[in-house]
Scaffold this motif. Structure first.
Motif, mmCIF file in Angstrom:
data_model
loop_
_atom_site.group_PDB
_atom_site.id
_atom_site.type_symbol
_atom_site.label_atom_id
_atom_site.label_comp_id
_atom_site.label_asym_id
_atom_site.label_seq_id
_atom_site.Cartn_x
_atom_site.Cartn_y
_atom_site.Cartn_z
ATOM 1 N N THR A 104 -23.388 -5.336 69.679
ATOM 2 C CA THR A 104 -23.852 -6.707 70.067
ATOM 3 C C THR A 104 -24.780 -6.263 71.444
ATOM 4 O OG1 THR A 104 -22.024 -7.506 71.522
ATOM 5 C CG2 THR A 104 -22.054 -8.154 69.154
ATOM 6 N N LYS A 105 -25.651 -7.139 71.739
ATOM 7 C CA LYS A 105 -26.405 -6.940 73.041
ATOM 8 C C LYS A 105 -25.601 -6.900 74.286
ATOM 9 C CE LYS A 105 -30.821 -7.743 72.984
ATOM 10 N NZ LYS A 105 -31.899 -8.310 73.112
ATOM 11 N N VAL A 106 -24.418 -7.568 74.387
ATOM 12 C CA VAL A 106 -23.606 -7.477 75.609
ATOM 13 C C VAL A 106 -23.023 -6.208 75.642
ATOM 14 C CG1 VAL A 106 -21.397 -8.453 76.417
ATOM 15 C CG2 VAL A 106 -23.068 -10.026 75.360
ATOM 16 N N SER A 107 -22.569 -5.520 74.371
ATOM 17 C CA SER A 107 -22.167 -3.989 74.531
ATOM 18 C C SER A 107 -23.139 -3.240 75.174
ATOM 19 C CB SER A 107 -21.520 -3.558 73.419
ATOM 20 O OG SER A 107 -22.620 -3.513 72.361
ATOM 21 N N GLY A 108 -24.447 -3.226 74.989
ATOM 22 C CA GLY A 108 -25.419 -2.498 75.420
ATOM 23 C C GLY A 108 -25.734 -2.682 76.931
ATOM 24 N N TYR A 109 -25.679 -3.982 77.373
ATOM 25 C CA TYR A 109 -25.651 -4.441 78.669
ATOM 26 C C TYR A 109 -24.546 -3.877 79.618
ATOM 27 C CZ TYR A 109 -29.454 -7.753 77.934
ATOM 28 O OH TYR A 109 -30.912 -8.078 77.524
ATOM 29 N N ILE A 110 -23.354 -3.590 79.047
ATOM 30 C CA ILE A 110 -22.295 -3.070 79.667
ATOM 31 C C ILE A 110 -22.229 -1.738 79.762
ATOM 32 C CG2 ILE A 110 -19.777 -2.841 79.184
ATOM 33 C CD1 ILE A 110 -19.471 -5.562 77.976
ATOM 34 N N MET A 111 -22.681 -1.107 78.693
ATOM 35 C CA MET A 111 -22.964 0.439 78.633
ATOM 36 C C MET A 111 -23.884 1.009 79.581
ATOM 37 S SD MET A 111 -22.911 1.602 74.751
ATOM 38 C CE MET A 111 -22.068 0.961 73.620
ATOM 39 N N ILE A 112 -24.952 0.353 79.966
ATOM 40 C CA ILE A 112 -25.886 0.362 81.077
ATOM 41 C C ILE A 112 -25.148 0.035 82.394
ATOM 42 C CG2 ILE A 112 -28.206 -0.165 81.948
ATOM 43 C CD1 ILE A 112 -29.103 -0.501 79.021
ATOM 44 N N SER A 113 -24.736 -0.620 82.423
ATOM 45 C CA SER A 113 -23.830 -0.943 83.643
ATOM 46 C C SER A 113 -22.918 -0.262 84.197
ATOM 47 C CB SER A 113 -23.245 -2.458 83.661
ATOM 48 O OG SER A 113 -24.271 -3.517 83.517
ATOM 49 N N VAL A 114 -22.203 0.613 83.145
ATOM 50 C CA VAL A 114 -21.138 1.362 83.330
ATOM 51 C C VAL A 114 -21.750 2.731 83.871
ATOM 52 C CG1 VAL A 114 -19.333 2.820 82.323
ATOM 53 C CG2 VAL A 114 -19.373 0.512 81.746
ATOM 54 N N TYR A 115 -23.069 3.179 83.431
ATOM 55 C CA TYR A 115 -23.550 4.259 84.087
ATOM 56 C C TYR A 115 -24.111 4.073 85.397
ATOM 57 C CZ TYR A 115 -26.768 8.198 84.166
ATOM 58 O OH TYR A 115 -27.113 9.608 84.465
ATOM 59 N N ILE A 116 -24.624 2.907 85.611
ATOM 60 C CA ILE A 116 -25.132 2.731 86.852
ATOM 61 C C ILE A 116 -23.735 2.920 87.831
ATOM 62 C CG2 ILE A 116 -25.865 0.831 88.668
ATOM 63 C CD1 ILE A 116 -27.537 -0.070 86.489
ATOM 64 N N PHE A 117 -22.756 2.139 87.576
ATOM 65 C CA PHE A 117 -21.504 2.500 88.284
ATOM 66 C C PHE A 117 -21.016 4.089 88.346
ATOM 67 C CE2 PHE A 117 -16.953 3.059 88.255
ATOM 68 C CZ PHE A 117 -16.536 2.483 89.443
ATOM 69 N N TYR A 118 -21.096 4.575 87.279
ATOM 70 C CA TYR A 118 -20.978 6.169 87.205
ATOM 71 C C TYR A 118 -21.697 7.028 88.125
ATOM 72 C CZ TYR A 118 -21.379 10.877 85.607
ATOM 73 O OH TYR A 118 -21.586 12.297 85.480
ATOM 74 N N LEU A 119 -23.101 6.754 88.257
ATOM 75 C CA LEU A 119 -23.770 7.205 89.153
ATOM 76 C C LEU A 119 -23.316 6.999 90.606
ATOM 77 C CD1 LEU A 119 -27.683 7.251 87.765
ATOM 78 C CD2 LEU A 119 -26.514 8.932 87.919
ATOM 79 N N SER A 120 -23.187 5.808 90.697
ATOM 80 C CA SER A 120 -22.889 5.368 92.078
ATOM 81 C C SER A 120 -21.555 5.911 92.602
ATOM 82 C CB SER A 120 -22.924 3.903 92.590
ATOM 83 O OG SER A 120 -23.873 3.220 91.981
ATOM 84 N N TRP A 121 -20.488 6.005 91.891
ATOM 85 C CA TRP A 121 -19.219 6.598 92.118
ATOM 86 C C TRP A 121 -19.456 8.195 92.276
ATOM 87 C CZ3 TRP A 121 -14.774 5.727 93.920
ATOM 88 C CH2 TRP A 121 -13.611 6.582 93.791
ATOM 89 N N THR A 122 -20.311 8.796 91.641
ATOM 90 C CA THR A 122 -20.435 10.093 91.553
ATOM 91 C C THR A 122 -21.015 10.465 93.036
ATOM 92 O OG1 THR A 122 -20.623 10.478 89.118
ATOM 93 C CG2 THR A 122 -21.574 12.109 90.663
ATOM 94 N N VAL A 123 -21.858 9.800 93.185
ATOM 95 C CA VAL A 123 -22.620 10.152 94.751
ATOM 96 C C VAL A 123 -21.603 9.902 95.641
ATOM 97 C CG1 VAL A 123 -24.501 9.223 96.197
ATOM 98 C CG2 VAL A 123 -25.145 9.385 93.882
ATOM 99 N N TYR A 124 -20.992 8.662 95.587
ATOM 100 C CA TYR A 124 -20.018 8.497 96.731
ATOM 101 C C TYR A 124 -18.945 9.706 96.882
ATOM 102 C CZ TYR A 124 -15.751 6.092 98.982
ATOM 103 O OH TYR A 124 -14.697 5.913 99.734
#
Length: 541
Positions: free
Chosen positions: A516-536
């Motif tokens: 579903t489209k919700v799952s797509g938005y969640i995946m993209i949000s998780v990647y943004i979190f991954y990038l932020s956490w990696t930089v941190y």
């Protein structure tokens, strides 16, 4: 301050190598050479070789070389440079492919929920899980030795065999009908453009496995007062409204460039390839491109008639560049002049400069084996080898640039650059291509490409360089010790596990084998979190 400025300059050069150099050699030479190989296999009288020309099989085998070439060479040269940036690029690409390519494909699709192709999805999920298990096994003692790398590479061969026989196994299990396992015809779409009989083939500007998107769907195109409409054999043509403007554009199948209508104002280039073949390149923005390879079946006279009709309509709408295909540097200069003069924005002019520099390098060394010139298709092995050589040069340069960035800006370690900027840069063209495919209702194929690319990334882009390095360096192992600060290889692999679990869970939720489209938005949000956490992690832990 001077060091920081120098570091930013090297960072810009890194982006240039990824987005222009590596992508250009793959898109313009590497993938076309593999396409010729696929065509020759598909035309073979031997049924086993013929199957290798099937896009589904070739996509997971030959085309994987084109899809994963930058990651493979970057990892190889990083090993010799003593840098962990190469493995960082591979791990970062794995996570980017799963979260961004799949997530963006879901969000861009026209039909929801997005239905998955069950057999290929299950196969690729199982093999991706297997590849991660093997990777965890290989790095459990924080080093990789020769036999571990060889086992992983052999697993890649097993994956190739499994892809080759997937339809046969599925038929034996009663999952698909036996007739579906036969050799699939891969002839282009039949169509009529401006009343001229043609065969239309769609080429994506990416390194994805489905970059050579051949199809056996028969279509008809006829010039109407709103343009040239395309309909399938079983569907009636849509009647245009009276009084509308004539010849706005034309459509192929379910539409291209995320629209149901190709407009002449987007027709950027028409190249006369010879042998009755034209290539029509449509562009939206800087990176959103698709090319129609149009084969005029009626010969040169019919081709000239098609060109005449295209010019009458397109030149009134935009600034299309018409030219005979020329593989020499002369064409690179002419293309630069055209795009420079017709690019109103500063960004567009910078893009033209970036393209002409790499095009001059490539055309001056590969004009004699460029398979896009139909008379040179027989030289595809030479084009393939030259492409590999240039890809190696660009990847070596990127590793050196990463080291200079770290020297000037110590906060940007090679591992951090690899899992973030490097991974995004090498995978971005494929993400754009996936969004284009999703806009045409081909999201399932884009998702399959993401998984297939990830499997081959582990088996080829990781294990292959390890074997070469251990065979030539004299070192007994490849060290995987965690860094003093920041993300370790083991933690990156754990992220791979987590993202895989996330995708599988979404696929198993009702409705089964659909997103579903919700799952797509969640995946993209998780990647943004991954990038932020990696930089941190790298900067503050």
């Amino acid at each position: 301050m001077a060091d920081y400025v120098a570091g930013v300059g090297w960072l810009v050069l890194m982006f240039y190598i990824m987005l222009f150099c590596q992508h250009r050699i793959c898109e313009a030479y590497f993938v076309p050479a593999l396409n010729v190989l696929m065509d020759q296999m598909g035309a073979s009288q031997n049924k086993w070789l013929k199957r290798l020309g099937n896009p589904g099989v070739a996509g997971a085998t030959f085309m994987a070389l084109g899809a994963n070439g930058p990651e493979l060479f970057t990892n190889l040269f990083a090993l010799y440079a003593g840098s962990d940036g190469g493995i960082g690029v591979v791990i970062g690409s794995e996570i980017f492919n799963i979260l961004i390519i799949i997530g963006a494909s879901i969000c861009a699709t026209k039909v929801l929920p997005l239905q998955l192709e069950k057999v290929p999805f299950v196969r690729d999920v199982l093999f991706y899980t297997f590849s991660i298990v093997l990777l965890l096994w290989a790095i459990k003692d924080q080093k990789v030795v020769m036999y571990e790398a060889c086992v992983m590479l052999a697993a890649g061969g097993l994956y190739w065999a499994c892809v080759y026989f997937t339809d046969d196994v599925a038929a034996k299990m009663g999952i698909v009908a036996p007739e579906a396992t036969g050799d699939v015809e891969t002839s282009p779409k039949s169509a009529k453009v401006h009343g001229v009989a043609v065969e239309v083939e769609e080429l994506y500007h990416s390194r994805m496995a489905d970059g050579h998107a051949r199809t056996s769907v028969a279509m008809h195109m006829d010039a109407q007062n709103v343009g040239i409409m395309a309909v399938a054999d079983e569907g009636p043509a849509t009647k245009p409204k009276k009084g509308t403007r004539t010849s706005v554009g034309f459509a192929v199948g379910d539409g291209l460039l995320g629209d149901n209508f190709l407009r002449y104002k987007d027709l950027d280039e028409v190249a006369v390839m010879g042998e009755g073949v034209l290539e029509l390149t449509f562009t939206k923005g800087l990176f959103e491109k698709v090319t129609l390879k149009v084969k005029v079946t009626g010969g040169a006279a019919e081709r000239d008639l098609l060109l005449k009709h295209l010019e009458e309509n397109s030149l009134a709408e935009g600034n299309t560049w018409y030219h005979k295909y020329d593989p020499t540097p002369k064409a690179a200069v002419q293309g630069f002049k055209h795009h420079w003069s017709h690019s109103p924005s500063i960004l567009g002019k910078l893009h033209a400069v970036g393209e002409v520099i790499v095009d001059l390098m490539l055309t001056s060394t590969m004009f004699w084996c460029d398979v896009k010139d139909v008379k040179k298709e027989g030289r595809w092995p030479l084009c393939f080898c030259m492409s590999m050589l240039w890809l190696a040069v660009f990847s070596f340069s990127m590793v050196q640039v990463m080291n200079h960035i770290t020297l000037n800006i110590p906060a940007l370690s090679s591992m951090l650059l690899g899992v973030t900027i490097g991974a995004i840069g090498t995978s971005l063209p494929n993400a754009i291509g996936s969004v284009l495919m999703a806009g045409q209702g081909k999201s399932a194929a884009a998702i399959g490409n993401a998984f297939g690319s990830n499997v081959q990334n582990v088996f080829l882009a990781m294990a292959g360089p390890w074997i070469i390095y251990l065979s030539t360096s004299g070192d007994p192992d490849v060290g995987m010790a965690p860094p003093a600060s920041g993300q370790s290889v083991g933690e990156g692999v754990n992220w791979m596990v987590g993202t895989l679990v996330l995708v599988v869970v979404f696929a198993m939720l009702p409705p089964m084998f659909a997103f579903t489209k919700v799952s797509g938005y969640i995946m993209i949000s998780v990647y943004i979190f991954y990038l932020s956490w990696t930089v941190y992690e790298f900067e503050f832990m």
